[in-house]
Motif scaffolding. Structure first.
Motif, PDB file in Angstrom:
ATOM      1  N   TYR A 112     -14.158  -4.602   2.597  1.00  0.00           N
ATOM      2  CA  TYR A 112     -12.851  -4.774   3.243  1.00  0.00           C
ATOM      3  C   TYR A 112     -12.340  -6.211   3.095  1.00  0.00           C
ATOM      4  CZ  TYR A 112     -12.730  -0.170   5.485  1.00  0.00           C
ATOM      5  OH  TYR A 112     -12.654   1.180   5.729  1.00  0.00           O
ATOM      6  N   LEU A 113     -13.224  -7.187   3.283  1.00  0.00           N
ATOM      7  CA  LEU A 113     -12.784  -8.584   3.231  1.00  0.00           C
ATOM      8  C   LEU A 113     -12.383  -8.984   1.817  1.00  0.00           C
ATOM      9  CD1 LEU A 113     -15.383 -10.232   5.638  1.00  0.00           C
ATOM     10  CD2 LEU A 113     -13.008  -9.616   6.113  1.00  0.00           C
ATOM     11  N   GLU A 114     -13.121  -8.541   0.824  1.00  0.00           N
ATOM     12  CA  GLU A 114     -12.746  -8.862  -0.554  1.00  0.00           C
ATOM     13  C   GLU A 114     -11.404  -8.236  -0.922  1.00  0.00           C
ATOM     14  OE1 GLU A 114     -16.028  -7.629  -2.940  1.00  0.00           O
ATOM     15  OE2 GLU A 114     -17.124  -9.520  -2.663  1.00  0.00           O
ATOM     16  N   LYS A 115     -11.169  -7.011  -0.451  1.00  0.00           N
ATOM     17  CA  LYS A 115      -9.882  -6.374  -0.719  1.00  0.00           C
ATOM     18  C   LYS A 115      -8.754  -7.131  -0.026  1.00  0.00           C
ATOM     19  CE  LYS A 115      -6.846  -3.281  -1.943  1.00  0.00           C
ATOM     20  NZ  LYS A 115      -6.346  -3.240  -3.349  1.00  0.00           N
ATOM     21  N   GLY A 116      -8.975  -7.527   1.216  1.00  0.00           N
ATOM     22  CA  GLY A 116      -7.947  -8.270   1.940  1.00  0.00           C
ATOM     23  C   GLY A 116      -7.623  -9.588   1.266  1.00  0.00           C
ATOM     24  N   LEU A 117      -8.643 -10.322   0.814  1.00  0.00           N
ATOM     25  CA  LEU A 117      -8.406 -11.610   0.158  1.00  0.00           C
ATOM     26  C   LEU A 117      -7.772 -11.439  -1.218  1.00  0.00           C
ATOM     27  CD1 LEU A 117     -11.610 -13.551   1.247  1.00  0.00           C
ATOM     28  CD2 LEU A 117      -9.254 -14.123   1.834  1.00  0.00           C
ATOM     29  N   SER A 118      -7.978 -10.292  -1.843  1.00  0.00           N
ATOM     30  CA  SER A 118      -7.286 -10.050  -3.117  1.00  0.00           C
ATOM     31  C   SER A 118      -5.788  -9.852  -2.891  1.00  0.00           C
ATOM     32  CB  SER A 118      -7.881  -8.817  -3.819  1.00  0.00           C
ATOM     33  OG  SER A 118      -7.508  -7.611  -3.144  1.00  0.00           O
ATOM     34  N   LEU A 119      -5.430  -9.397  -1.684  1.00  0.00           N
ATOM     35  CA  LEU A 119      -4.017  -9.209  -1.341  1.00  0.00           C
ATOM     36  C   LEU A 119      -3.375 -10.492  -0.818  1.00  0.00           C
ATOM     37  CD1 LEU A 119      -4.363  -5.785   0.522  1.00  0.00           C
ATOM     38  CD2 LEU A 119      -3.289  -6.146  -1.720  1.00  0.00           C
TER      39      LEU A 119
ATOM     40  N   GLN B 258      -4.534 -14.522  -0.689  1.00  0.00           N
ATOM     41  CA  GLN B 258      -5.514 -15.568  -0.972  1.00  0.00           C
ATOM     42  C   GLN B 258      -5.290 -16.823  -0.145  1.00  0.00           C
ATOM     43  OE1 GLN B 258      -5.793 -16.252  -5.217  1.00  0.00           O
ATOM     44  NE2 GLN B 258      -5.739 -14.061  -5.677  1.00  0.00           N
ATOM     45  N   ASP B 259      -4.327 -16.799   0.769  1.00  0.00           N
ATOM     46  CA  ASP B 259      -4.042 -17.971   1.606  1.00  0.00           C
ATOM     47  C   ASP B 259      -4.209 -17.653   3.086  1.00  0.00           C
ATOM     48  OD1 ASP B 259      -3.292 -19.709  -0.554  1.00  0.00           O
ATOM     49  OD2 ASP B 259      -1.422 -18.585  -0.714  1.00  0.00           O
ATOM     50  N   SER B 260      -5.047 -16.684   3.406  1.00  0.00           N
ATOM     51  CA  SER B 260      -5.214 -16.278   4.793  1.00  0.00           C
ATOM     52  C   SER B 260      -6.367 -17.033   5.448  1.00  0.00           C
ATOM     53  CB  SER B 260      -5.480 -14.768   4.883  1.00  0.00           C
ATOM     54  OG  SER B 260      -5.876 -14.416   6.194  1.00  0.00           O
ATOM     55  N   ALA B 261      -6.057 -17.844   6.456  1.00  0.00           N
ATOM     56  CA  ALA B 261      -7.103 -18.537   7.209  1.00  0.00           C
ATOM     57  C   ALA B 261      -8.024 -17.528   7.883  1.00  0.00           C
ATOM     58  CB  ALA B 261      -6.474 -19.455   8.246  1.00  0.00           C
ATOM     59  N   TYR B 262      -7.441 -16.467   8.410  1.00  0.00           N
ATOM     60  CA  TYR B 262      -8.239 -15.439   9.081  1.00  0.00           C
ATOM     61  C   TYR B 262      -9.182 -14.750   8.099  1.00  0.00           C
ATOM     62  CZ  TYR B 262      -9.243 -11.430  12.162  1.00  0.00           C
ATOM     63  OH  TYR B 262      -9.865 -10.471  12.926  1.00  0.00           O
ATOM     64  N   GLY B 263      -8.693 -14.517   6.884  1.00  0.00           N
ATOM     65  CA  GLY B 263      -9.515 -13.870   5.870  1.00  0.00           C
ATOM     66  C   GLY B 263     -10.732 -14.713   5.510  1.00  0.00           C
ATOM     67  N   TYR B 264     -10.531 -16.016   5.294  1.00  0.00           N
ATOM     68  CA  TYR B 264     -11.660 -16.886   4.956  1.00  0.00           C
ATOM     69  C   TYR B 264     -12.600 -17.058   6.146  1.00  0.00           C
ATOM     70  CZ  TYR B 264      -9.421 -17.991   0.526  1.00  0.00           C
ATOM     71  OH  TYR B 264      -8.882 -17.889  -0.731  1.00  0.00           O
ATOM     72  N   PHE B 265     -12.040 -17.092   7.349  1.00  0.00           N
ATOM     73  CA  PHE B 265     -12.884 -17.174   8.545  1.00  0.00           C
ATOM     74  C   PHE B 265     -13.799 -15.948   8.641  1.00  0.00           C
ATOM     75  CE2 PHE B 265     -13.040 -15.485  12.954  1.00  0.00           C
ATOM     76  CZ  PHE B 265     -14.015 -16.344  13.454  1.00  0.00           C
ATOM     77  N   ALA B 266     -13.217 -14.749   8.448  1.00  0.00           N
ATOM     78  CA  ALA B 266     -14.010 -13.524   8.527  1.00  0.00           C
ATOM     79  C   ALA B 266     -15.069 -13.479   7.427  1.00  0.00           C
ATOM     80  CB  ALA B 266     -13.095 -12.307   8.442  1.00  0.00           C
ATOM     81  N   MET B 267     -14.697 -13.929   6.218  1.00  0.00           N
ATOM     82  CA  MET B 267     -15.680 -13.962   5.134  1.00  0.00           C
ATOM     83  C   MET B 267     -16.779 -14.982   5.441  1.00  0.00           C
ATOM     84  SD  MET B 267     -16.658 -12.645   2.274  1.00  0.00           S
ATOM     85  CE  MET B 267     -15.303 -11.879   1.357  1.00  0.00           C
ATOM     86  N   GLY B 268     -16.402 -16.110   6.044  1.00  0.00           N
ATOM     87  CA  GLY B 268     -17.400 -17.098   6.441  1.00  0.00           C
ATOM     88  C   GLY B 268     -18.380 -16.527   7.446  1.00  0.00           C
ATOM     89  N   ALA B 269     -17.867 -15.730   8.397  1.00  0.00           N
ATOM     90  CA  ALA B 269     -18.731 -15.095   9.392  1.00  0.00           C
ATOM     91  C   ALA B 269     -19.710 -14.130   8.724  1.00  0.00           C
ATOM     92  CB  ALA B 269     -17.889 -14.369  10.426  1.00  0.00           C
ATOM     93  N   LEU B 270     -19.214 -13.377   7.743  1.00  0.00           N
ATOM     94  CA  LEU B 270     -20.079 -12.444   7.028  1.00  0.00           C
ATOM     95  C   LEU B 270     -21.208 -13.194   6.319  1.00  0.00           C
ATOM     96  CD1 LEU B 270     -20.737  -9.612   5.854  1.00  0.00           C
ATOM     97  CD2 LEU B 270     -19.156 -10.155   3.993  1.00  0.00           C
TER      98      LEU B 270
ATOM     99  N   PHE C 210      -8.918  -7.664   7.163  1.00  0.00           N
ATOM    100  CA  PHE C 210      -9.689  -8.756   7.768  1.00  0.00           C
ATOM    101  C   PHE C 210     -10.195  -8.353   9.153  1.00  0.00           C
ATOM    102  CE2 PHE C 210      -6.445 -11.365   5.247  1.00  0.00           C
ATOM    103  CZ  PHE C 210      -7.239 -11.349   4.107  1.00  0.00           C
ATOM    104  N   GLY C 211      -9.346  -7.639   9.899  1.00  0.00           N
ATOM    105  CA  GLY C 211      -9.738  -7.216  11.233  1.00  0.00           C
ATOM    106  C   GLY C 211     -10.929  -6.276  11.213  1.00  0.00           C
ATOM    107  N   ILE C 212     -10.845  -5.252  10.380  1.00  0.00           N
ATOM    108  CA  ILE C 212     -11.938  -4.272  10.327  1.00  0.00           C
ATOM    109  C   ILE C 212     -13.191  -4.900   9.713  1.00  0.00           C
ATOM    110  CG2 ILE C 212     -11.405  -3.250   8.063  1.00  0.00           C
ATOM    111  CD1 ILE C 212     -11.914  -0.512   9.287  1.00  0.00           C
ATOM    112  N   GLY C 213     -12.985  -5.793   8.737  1.00  0.00           N
ATOM    113  CA  GLY C 213     -14.124  -6.467   8.117  1.00  0.00           C
ATOM    114  C   GLY C 213     -14.865  -7.355   9.105  1.00  0.00           C
TER     115      GLY C 213
END
Length: 592
Positions: free
Chosen positions: A215-222, A224-236, A190-193
């Motif tokens: 990177y973000l899709e891989k992180g969310l596959s690991l 699926q409940d990460s607020a940071y992950g969805y935030f980063a994907m939202g930014a993308l 999520f950080g690098i993404g």
């Protein structure tokens, strides 16, 4: 005025012999903030506002007032090899009274258990003193079994939050080292993404957006409940693709998972601003500021909403406030200069620009000033733009080319500049529908851009509230309330557990075989008291009884208070005066 059940975790001081270990202290602080943020009913000041006090020493009462919290946690960390020593203390902000302190000596491989232990202890102390909140048995789960990978992640995050070109490069490099060391550790993805997202969205290299998505899709596959992950994907999706629907859905998921995640809340504010919903945009940034009141970014965003409504004087107030917190914050400086420009305050524009004479953006704003007040012809403006483009290094994070044309009156060129950047989905232009030039907005070409970009089919559908609601359902039935109140009264009368100075809500709950969350709820809902008030009430009555007993005349009043279970002189005196309206000595004299 502060909320009773609230806390700010101040940056832990690194007292390691190696100054490079500052990243570890910062990382520990952020992890505790994140853990406590998971508790419904507890307001936790966001990292940005807490870290304002990293280089600014202040009395806890001042901090409490500025952040609107009832407690602060402060401490220090010493990291030496594979051992860490953490000293913590929880302090009330109304009177500076220390509620709890502890020293922890552990091995590095115990770091996650230690974070969990500290965060649960803190939450319990807040509950005991300020009222019911439900606390999970564990607030932190180990994100990786590889301690070295976690240590590298903290270092990468430290670089990342500096948000300058060189440090972002370092962050990306170290995030990748984390992934190479433990491919199952989701957070570095999520950080690098997110780093790649912001670099690509703002025009450095749009091919980075493809890497960001991988990177973000891989992180969310690991995870699926990460607020940071969805935030980063939202930014993308939002900044990188101008996909308002997907941006909204991901940002909303992030806030639903973590209602204290103010970066995601601000992101929703920015999304609503881009599509023209000023009311919802302001609502979300106000939510963010309630939790993160000293965030230069949030304050700027509030000013940005006002700027795009044409309220330049009000906007200027927030831009200057943001600069006061972070004098290097480019967006706020830019907004202040533009507000001065539209308010026609030439001297203040020049004065503020002079303060940043050595900054790379200085020459661009100096040329804008010349275009505004010396009114060169359109050919000259085009030559000025060409000269600037030939020497630009890095990013200029505002739509300067549009402003040059619009200020000079060349509205057609201004619209062409917007068209070029829309084709690239440039982050600098995502708010273009609100650019403050009525002469541009009247053009049919501009109106067609609005219709195409903000077509109804591309707009997000409001998914209801984006904030979780605290579950207020009864934790005990009426029959159970009667049963456990009886057990509690019997326990207090027969065992006198209140005389134990170390008595906690958890240990009292164990004595009546009830979960601590349920005992907390029972005290608050049935008796209208928090744990400390409830227990200290028994201690007060025990003291009064002992103080009037002639057999105890040889003992001091403070000694009797300690025997009754009070832990400190100040707690005893404050509680006694609050409930009796007299000092202990005055009361004894009156009642003897």
């Amino acid at each position: 005025m502060f909320e009773q059940k609230s806390i700010a975790v101040l940056p832990f001081e690194s007292i390691s012999s190696d100054p490079e270990n500052e990243y570890f202290a910062d990382g520990m602080t952020e992890e505790l903030i994140n853990a406590l943020s998971k508790i419904d009913g507890l307001r936790v000041t966001a990292r940005t506002s807490s870290f304002v006090f990293k280089s600014r020493r202040a009395d806890v009462r001042i901090i409490g007032n500025e952040l609107g919290v009832s407690t602060v946690l402060e401490g220090s960390i010493r990291k030496s090899g594979e051992r860490i020593r953490i000293t913590t203390q929880l302090i009330r902000t109304d009177n500076g009274f220390q509620l709890w302190s502890e020293v922890f000596d552990r091995q590095m491989n115990d770091i996650f258990e230690l974070q969990d232990e500290i965060s649960v202890l803190i939450a319990e102390k807040i509950r005991e003193n300020f009222g019911h909140i439900s606390i999970s048995d564990h607030l932190i789960e180990a994100p990786t079994k590889n301690i070295e990978a976690y240590n590298l992640y903290l270092k990468a995050r430290y670089y990342h939050l500096k948000w300058d070109g060189d440090r972002i490069g370092q962050a990306i490099e170290v995030y990748q080292q984390c992934i190479d060391m433990d491919p199952g550790f989701s957070t570095p993805y999520f950080g690098i993404g997110f780093c790649y997202t912001m670099l690509g969205s703002w025009g450095l290299d749009r091919s980075l957006l493809n890497q960001a998505e991988e990177y973000l899709e891989k992180g969310l596959s690991l995870d699926q409940d990460s607020a940071y992950g969805y935030f980063a994907m939202g930014a993308l999706k939002f900044w990188g693709g101008w996909d308002f629907k997907a941006g909204f859905e991901n940002y909303s998921k992030a806030v639903a998972i973590n209602p204290n995640f103010t970066e995601a809340e601000e992101a929703l504010s920015e999304l609503y601003l881009s599509i023209g919903d000023f009311e919802m945009s302001m609502k979300h940034i106000e939510n963010a500021l309630r939790i993160n009141p000293l965030s230069a970014n949030h304050i700027y965003t509030k000013g940005n909403i006002l700027f795009y409504q044409g309220k330049f004087k009000e906007s200027l107030k927030y831009s200057l406030e943001s600069i006061g917190i972070d004098p290097t914050f480019l967006h706020a400086i830019k907004e202040a200069l533009l507000s001065y420009l539209f308010l026609d305050e030439k001297e203040k524009y020049a004065e503020l620009l002079e303060k940043y004479r050595d900054h790379p953006f200085h020459d661009v704003f100096a040329e804008l000033y010349r275009i505004k007040y010396e009114t060169p012809d359109r050919d000259q403006v085009s030559r000025i733009i060409g000269a600037i483009e030939s020497r630009i290094e890095g990013l200029i994070l505002w739509p300067w080319k549009f402003y040059f044309y619009a200020v000079s009156g060349d509205t057609e060129k201004a619209v062409e500049a917007i068209q070029e950047e829309i084709a690239r989905n440039s982050g600098q232009y995502i708010f273009f529908r609100h650019f403050p030039f009525e002469s541009v907005k009247k053009l049919s070409a501009f109106k067609r851009l609005i219709e195409n970009v903000f077509d109804a089919s591309r707009m997000p559908r409001e998914a209801g509230t984006t904030r979780k609601l605290v579950d207020e359902r009864a934790l005990l039935t009426e029959e159970e309330v009667t049963e456990y109140l009886g057990k509690l009264n019997q326990c207090m009368a027969e065992r006198n557990p209140f005389k134990d100075q170390e008595l906690s809500l958890r240990s009292l709950a164990d004595q009546i075989h009830l979960h601590p969350n349920k005992l907390s709820w029972l005290l608050n809902q049935s008796l209208g008291k928090n744990f400390n008030d409830y227990v200290n009430g028994y201690r007060l009555e025990a003291f009064k009884k002992m103080a009037l007993d002639p057999d105890n005349k040889h003992l001091t009043l403070l000694g009797l208070a300690y025997d009754a279970g009070f832990k400190s002189k100040s707690t005893f005196n404050d509680y006694f005066r609050k409930h009796e309206g007299l000092t202990p000595k005055e009361w004894v004299k009156k009642n003897s």
